[in-house]
Design an enzyme around this catalytic site. Sequence first.
Site, PDB file in Angstrom:
ATOM      1  N   GLY A 158       0.675  -1.296   0.241  1.00  0.00           N
ATOM      2  CA  GLY A 158      -0.001   0.105   0.043  1.00  0.00           C
ATOM      3  C   GLY A 158       0.960   1.177  -0.074  1.00  0.00           C
ATOM      4  O   GLY A 158       0.430   2.071  -0.413  1.00  0.00           O
ATOM      5  N   GLU A 199       3.294  -9.247  -1.434  1.00  0.00           N
ATOM      6  CA  GLU A 199       1.672  -9.735  -1.408  1.00  0.00           C
ATOM      7  C   GLU A 199       1.872 -11.147  -1.771  1.00  0.00           C
ATOM      8  O   GLU A 199       1.162 -11.965  -0.920  1.00  0.00           O
ATOM      9  CB  GLU A 199       0.987  -8.943  -2.232  1.00  0.00           C
ATOM     10  CG  GLU A 199       0.408  -7.645  -1.614  1.00  0.00           C
ATOM     11  CD  GLU A 199       1.328  -6.563  -2.251  1.00  0.00           C
ATOM     12  OE1 GLU A 199       2.590  -6.940  -2.918  1.00  0.00           O
ATOM     13  OE2 GLU A 199       1.260  -5.413  -2.160  1.00  0.00           O
TER      14      GLU A 199
HETATM   15  C1  QUE Z   1       3.440  -8.858   2.636  1.00  0.00           C
HETATM   16  C2  QUE Z   1       2.244  -7.974   2.864  1.00  0.00           C
HETATM   17  C3  QUE Z   1       2.413  -7.085   3.881  1.00  0.00           C
HETATM   18  C4  QUE Z   1       3.089  -7.514   4.880  1.00  0.00           C
HETATM   19  C5  QUE Z   1       3.971  -8.472   4.880  1.00  0.00           C
HETATM   20  C6  QUE Z   1       3.991  -9.265   3.757  1.00  0.00           C
HETATM   21  C7  QUE Z   1       1.294  -6.073   4.013  1.00  0.00           C
HETATM   22  C8  QUE Z   1       1.059  -5.391   5.288  1.00  0.00           C
HETATM   23  C9  QUE Z   1       1.997  -5.873   6.235  1.00  0.00           C
HETATM   24  C10 QUE Z   1       2.186  -4.979   7.566  1.00  0.00           C
HETATM   25  C11 QUE Z   1       3.274  -4.928   8.186  1.00  0.00           C
HETATM   26  C12 QUE Z   1       3.184  -4.481   9.508  1.00  0.00           C
HETATM   27  C13 QUE Z   1       2.084  -3.840  10.068  1.00  0.00           C
HETATM   28  C14 QUE Z   1       0.880  -3.901   9.312  1.00  0.00           C
HETATM   29  C15 QUE Z   1       0.849  -4.627   8.221  1.00  0.00           C
HETATM   30  O1  QUE Z   1       3.005  -6.735   6.272  1.00  0.00           O
HETATM   31  O2  QUE Z   1       0.599  -5.563   2.924  1.00  0.00           O
HETATM   32  O3  QUE Z   1      -0.241  -3.634   9.868  1.00  0.00           O
HETATM   33  O4  QUE Z   1       2.069  -3.239  11.417  1.00  0.00           O
HETATM   34  O5  QUE Z   1       0.326  -4.213   5.049  1.00  0.00           O
HETATM   35  O6  QUE Z   1       5.003 -10.208   3.716  1.00  0.00           O
HETATM   36  O7  QUE Z   1       1.431  -7.573   1.598  1.00  0.00           O
END
Ligand code: QUE
Length: 342
Positions: free
Chosen positions: A113, A136
């Site tokens: 994002g 992702e």
């Molecule tokens: C793949 C992803 C995401 C990820 C880890 C992946 C992703 C994402 C987050 C994430 C990391 C820390 C946070 C959180 C989200 O990690 O899309 O709220 O505190 O948002 O291997 O696609």
Amino acid sequence: MSEIITRVDNGIGRITLNRPKALHALTTEMCSGMADALTAWEQDEAIRAVLVDHAEGTRGFCAGGDIRKVAESGRKDGVEAAEFFRVEYTLNNQIKHYPKPYIAVMDGITMGGGVGISVHGSHRIVTERTIFAMPETGIGLFPDVGGGWFLPRLEGELGTWLALTGAQLRGGDVVAAGIGTHFLPSDRVEVLKQALASGQTIDAALSGLAEAVSHPSYAPHMATINRCFAHDTMAQISIALNAEGSEWALKQAEILTKRSPQSLAVALKQLREGRGMTSFEEVMKMEYRLACRITRTRDFSEGVRAVIEDKDNAPAWLASVDLSPVIEHMFDSLGNMDLQLP
Ligand code: QUE
């Protein structure tokens, strides 16, 4: 404290992501707040440009989206997840078509994002701390937020490699790839903000502060990437990587065995379809269909459990046999639930 801070600094509309506990991962409210600010500044003649950065610390700009919440929703009826993607993708589309300079400071971790609120802007500032990735496929999702647009438009099959493996690019490599537009040492980012607020034009300020980037570290692998990632099925790509036999190619093949087979198949088709599409809106509509459907699947729930919730990093993906009918269906129209963009 609010999750985004918006203000005007001498003709520059400023948006600062402020959710440090989650590495500024985007919530629905953060996306709609950004969209509202952008809409207000679009009409305001006193605003010359918009600059987006993050608050507090040096770890990163934005880790992605609020994936925990998306997964919780996907395990139920998916209504909240669909609303999140609608607001997020509408914002990505607004940034893509924004009529004023949109400057994203991609300092530190910029993934998922976070890429969607930077890569579609006119000015993408990269520092020595930038770590770019579309990871992702490792959580059973696919490289969304317009990945279907920008990834197939990078040189050769670079975007296919980044999308499928989730490989990271750092610092100057992000500019060399064309994902960033300018490289600035991080200690010059404050100087840039001051220069903009003092009324200097963006291009004058940037040409005085940006540095040239050298040959990217992935350059020695480009020929292999172009050979192996040009295929249109995951089986062919895996066979090609293994046939190369080099240490690097075998490592990429091994990485692919750890990703969700369903995500890999969706991502590969998403990029091939996206390469042929002539409008950004068409890509976002496709991705919305995919997002609404994939976030309701077992692999997505399991990927989020393993990587984000339990953090055991050992997702048990479903077997990859006979995926094609499932994948094909994910691209079908949602009828009156399709994404409507302005
Ligand atoms: C793949 C992803 C995401 C990820 C880890 C992946 C992703 C994402 C987050 C994430 C990391 C820390 C946070 C959180 C989200 O990690 O899309 O709220 O505190 O948002 O291997 O696609």
